[in-house]
Write a protein that holds these residues in place. Structure first.
Motif, PDB file in Angstrom:
ATOM      1  N   ARG A  72      10.073   2.624   0.443  1.00  0.00           N
ATOM      2  CA  ARG A  72      10.436   3.215  -0.995  1.00  0.00           C
ATOM      3  C   ARG A  72       9.611   4.522  -1.308  1.00  0.00           C
ATOM      4  O   ARG A  72       8.371   4.456  -0.956  1.00  0.00           O
ATOM      5  CB  ARG A  72       9.950   2.031  -1.735  1.00  0.00           C
ATOM      6  CG  ARG A  72      11.142   1.125  -1.974  1.00  0.00           C
ATOM      7  CD  ARG A  72      10.611  -0.063  -2.958  1.00  0.00           C
ATOM      8  NE  ARG A  72      11.231   0.162  -4.260  1.00  0.00           N
ATOM      9  CZ  ARG A  72      11.368  -0.727  -5.395  1.00  0.00           C
ATOM     10  NH1 ARG A  72      10.226  -1.653  -5.151  1.00  0.00           N
ATOM     11  NH2 ARG A  72      11.809  -0.546  -6.459  1.00  0.00           N
ATOM     12  N   THR A  73      10.199   5.410  -1.786  1.00  0.00           N
ATOM     13  CA  THR A  73       9.570   6.814  -2.108  1.00  0.00           C
ATOM     14  C   THR A  73      10.031   7.128  -3.504  1.00  0.00           C
ATOM     15  O   THR A  73      11.113   7.240  -3.913  1.00  0.00           O
ATOM     16  CB  THR A  73      10.041   8.009  -1.326  1.00  0.00           C
ATOM     17  OG1 THR A  73       9.888   7.581   0.031  1.00  0.00           O
ATOM     18  CG2 THR A  73       9.114   9.285  -1.743  1.00  0.00           C
ATOM     19  N   PHE A  74       8.998   6.730  -4.590  1.00  0.00           N
ATOM     20  CA  PHE A  74       9.144   7.224  -6.076  1.00  0.00           C
ATOM     21  C   PHE A  74       8.625   8.559  -6.163  1.00  0.00           C
ATOM     22  O   PHE A  74       7.508   9.019  -5.626  1.00  0.00           O
ATOM     23  CB  PHE A  74       8.071   6.207  -6.844  1.00  0.00           C
ATOM     24  CG  PHE A  74       8.396   4.660  -6.606  1.00  0.00           C
ATOM     25  CD1 PHE A  74       9.288   4.148  -7.448  1.00  0.00           C
ATOM     26  CD2 PHE A  74       7.715   4.165  -5.736  1.00  0.00           C
ATOM     27  CE1 PHE A  74       9.340   2.502  -7.163  1.00  0.00           C
ATOM     28  CE2 PHE A  74       7.922   2.700  -5.349  1.00  0.00           C
ATOM     29  CZ  PHE A  74       8.871   1.812  -6.111  1.00  0.00           C
TER      30      PHE A  74
ATOM     31  N   TYR B 279       0.952  -1.290  -0.042  1.00  0.00           N
ATOM     32  CA  TYR B 279      -0.124   0.010   0.136  1.00  0.00           C
ATOM     33  C   TYR B 279       0.761   1.149  -0.035  1.00  0.00           C
ATOM     34  O   TYR B 279       2.093   1.158   0.238  1.00  0.00           O
ATOM     35  CB  TYR B 279      -1.104  -0.051   1.060  1.00  0.00           C
ATOM     36  CG  TYR B 279      -0.489   0.171   2.565  1.00  0.00           C
ATOM     37  CD1 TYR B 279       0.127   1.441   3.202  1.00  0.00           C
ATOM     38  CD2 TYR B 279       0.028  -1.242   3.249  1.00  0.00           C
ATOM     39  CE1 TYR B 279       0.568   1.395   4.551  1.00  0.00           C
ATOM     40  CE2 TYR B 279       0.506  -0.968   4.516  1.00  0.00           C
ATOM     41  CZ  TYR B 279       0.995   0.392   5.143  1.00  0.00           C
ATOM     42  OH  TYR B 279       1.661   0.517   6.220  1.00  0.00           O
ATOM     43  N   ALA B 280       0.180   2.355  -0.466  1.00  0.00           N
ATOM     44  CA  ALA B 280       1.268   3.754  -0.546  1.00  0.00           C
ATOM     45  C   ALA B 280       0.312   4.516  -0.219  1.00  0.00           C
ATOM     46  O   ALA B 280      -0.832   4.796  -0.396  1.00  0.00           O
ATOM     47  CB  ALA B 280       1.599   3.537  -1.838  1.00  0.00           C
ATOM     48  N   VAL B 281       1.010   5.716  -0.093  1.00  0.00           N
ATOM     49  CA  VAL B 281       0.443   7.275  -0.273  1.00  0.00           C
ATOM     50  C   VAL B 281       0.921   7.878  -1.353  1.00  0.00           C
ATOM     51  O   VAL B 281       2.043   7.950  -1.822  1.00  0.00           O
ATOM     52  CB  VAL B 281       0.695   8.118   1.028  1.00  0.00           C
ATOM     53  CG1 VAL B 281       0.020   9.636   0.950  1.00  0.00           C
ATOM     54  CG2 VAL B 281       0.289   7.404   2.504  1.00  0.00           C
ATOM     55  N   SER B 282      -0.155   8.376  -2.082  1.00  0.00           N
ATOM     56  CA  SER B 282       0.031   9.073  -3.579  1.00  0.00           C
ATOM     57  C   SER B 282      -0.254  10.704  -3.370  1.00  0.00           C
ATOM     58  O   SER B 282      -1.459  10.835  -3.128  1.00  0.00           O
ATOM     59  CB  SER B 282      -0.803   8.488  -4.659  1.00  0.00           C
ATOM     60  OG  SER B 282      -0.379   9.034  -5.737  1.00  0.00           O
TER      61      SER B 282
ATOM     62  N   GLY C  79       5.009  14.535  -8.517  1.00  0.00           N
ATOM     63  CA  GLY C  79       4.271  13.573  -7.684  1.00  0.00           C
ATOM     64  C   GLY C  79       5.228  12.724  -6.982  1.00  0.00           C
ATOM     65  O   GLY C  79       6.212  12.707  -7.062  1.00  0.00           O
ATOM     66  N   ALA C  80       4.705  12.119  -5.903  1.00  0.00           N
ATOM     67  CA  ALA C  80       5.203  11.123  -5.195  1.00  0.00           C
ATOM     68  C   ALA C  80       4.571  10.028  -4.720  1.00  0.00           C
ATOM     69  O   ALA C  80       3.105  10.138  -4.284  1.00  0.00           O
ATOM     70  CB  ALA C  80       6.064  11.751  -4.088  1.00  0.00           C
ATOM     71  N   VAL C  81       5.103   8.959  -4.726  1.00  0.00           N
ATOM     72  CA  VAL C  81       4.192   7.519  -4.108  1.00  0.00           C
ATOM     73  C   VAL C  81       5.159   6.958  -3.130  1.00  0.00           C
ATOM     74  O   VAL C  81       6.088   6.471  -3.457  1.00  0.00           O
ATOM     75  CB  VAL C  81       3.923   6.487  -5.535  1.00  0.00           C
ATOM     76  CG1 VAL C  81       3.327   5.146  -4.944  1.00  0.00           C
ATOM     77  CG2 VAL C  81       2.906   7.267  -6.231  1.00  0.00           C
ATOM     78  N   HIS C  82       4.799   6.688  -1.891  1.00  0.00           N
ATOM     79  CA  HIS C  82       5.561   6.528  -0.885  1.00  0.00           C
ATOM     80  C   HIS C  82       5.018   5.096  -0.164  1.00  0.00           C
ATOM     81  O   HIS C  82       3.701   5.287   0.233  1.00  0.00           O
ATOM     82  CB  HIS C  82       5.632   7.673   0.318  1.00  0.00           C
ATOM     83  CG  HIS C  82       6.503   7.081   1.455  1.00  0.00           C
ATOM     84  ND1 HIS C  82       7.586   6.814   1.343  1.00  0.00           N
ATOM     85  CD2 HIS C  82       5.978   6.807   2.969  1.00  0.00           C
ATOM     86  CE1 HIS C  82       8.118   6.242   2.618  1.00  0.00           C
ATOM     87  NE2 HIS C  82       7.023   6.279   3.410  1.00  0.00           N
TER      88      HIS C  82
END
Ligand code: IPD
Ligand code: CA
Ligand code: CA
Length: 285
Positions: free
Chosen positions: A148-150, A117-120, A139-142
């Motif tokens: 991991r932080t994209f 799961y992630a926060v977007s 944008g970031a997906v953590h």
């Protein structure tokens, strides 16, 4: 079900490089703050606060707390911008930029104690509710459990922590590992199952990990060749779309006759063949 050709985004004002870089850093920081919160809440009791479109479409206290934290921080940092959050946050801004928030992508995984799961958190120019007409700029997906932080900034590339992301060369369609997802609506889900039955023998295999934003980031990282799903919403893809395109991949939102959208996220070379495969499979059902 047939699709109309994708529309091109209209001209929208894009902020300069420095502002985009700053917005990207803010997206990362906000996604990490909210990620810490939901991780902490997961260690305590997780309960379903409400159901939404169907009995299986749930929202936990953590989804609501995460969105509240994000909107409060954005209000403080960027009061001139709009906000569009999955759990109801709506604000029209004056800057032409809107923050598009998925406080937890993969809520069912979160509920079951699964890691994916992630926060977007994303900033888009243009209409934030229309994926065929917007322009994600940062944008970031953590993913808190995976640490991991994209993230990505328009024209600035995409990264996974310190690692710059490049979508690897595409395999043949028959060797492609394709992620997908299913709607919370039982009728759409039945349709998706029929389409998949047609697609499955024509690709390497299919994965359903349960968090669309993370699947898209996996495409950017070369851990999946594609993600294709009908019914993804702006908050599922706003950040991830930019991460994929900045990593050299491609994203297409095909509007169907019934108004729903099929999103294809993959490498540039697979976009056509994979889009066609799903379009044909969709026509047959
Ligand atoms: C869902 C997840 C899932 C996808 C659904 C989304 P949520 O988001 O991304 O993988 O298949 O379409 O709605 O509800 O967990 O935020
Ligand atoms: Ca989501
Ligand atoms: Ca969500």
């Amino acid at each position: 079900m047939t699709s109309t050709p994708p529309t091109t985004a209209p001209d929208v004002a894009i902020p300069g490089r420095e502002v985009v870089a700053e917005l990207r850093r803010t997206c990362e920081a906000l996604a990490q703050r909210a990620g810490d919160l939901v991780l902490q809440m997961r260690r305590e009791a997780v309960d379903v606060a409400a159901t939404k479109s169907s009995l299986t479409d749930v929202v936990t206290r953590a989804d609501l707390a995460s969105e509240k934290l994000l909107t409060e921080l954005i209000e403080e940092l960027r009061p001139q911008d709009g906000v569009l959050g999955e759990e109801g946050a709506r604000r029209v801004g004056q800057s032409g930029l809107t923050w598009v928030l998925d406080p937890i992508d993969g809520t069912v995984n979160y509920l079951y104690g699964r890691a994916d799961y992630a926060v977007s958190v994303a900033v888009v120019a243009g209409d934030p509710a229309d994926m065929t007409a917007w322009r994600p700029v940062a944008g970031a997906v953590h993913a808190p459990v995976h640490h991991r932080t994209f993230s990505a900034g328009l024209g600035l590339g995409a990264s996974d922590g310190d690692r710059e992301l490049r979508v690897p060369p595409a395999p043949e369609l028959a060797q492609a590992l394709v992620g997908t997802g299913f709607s919370y609506d039982a009728a759409v889900r039945a349709w998706q199952g029929r389409v998949l039955a047609d697609v499955l023998p024509r690709v390497r295999d299919v994965r359903r990990a349960g968090a669309g934003a993370l699947d898209a980031c996996a495409v950017a990282a070369g851990e999946l060749d594609a993600h294709v799903e009908r019914g993804l919403q702006p908050w599922d893809v706003a950040a991830a779309e930019l991460i994929v395109t900045e990593a050299g991949g491609a994203v297409r939102h095909d509007r169907q006759d019934d108004g729903s959208i099929v999103t294809v996220i993959t490498s540039r070379d697979l976009l056509g063949p994979l889009g066609d495969l799903f379009a044909h499979a969709s026509r047959d059902v």
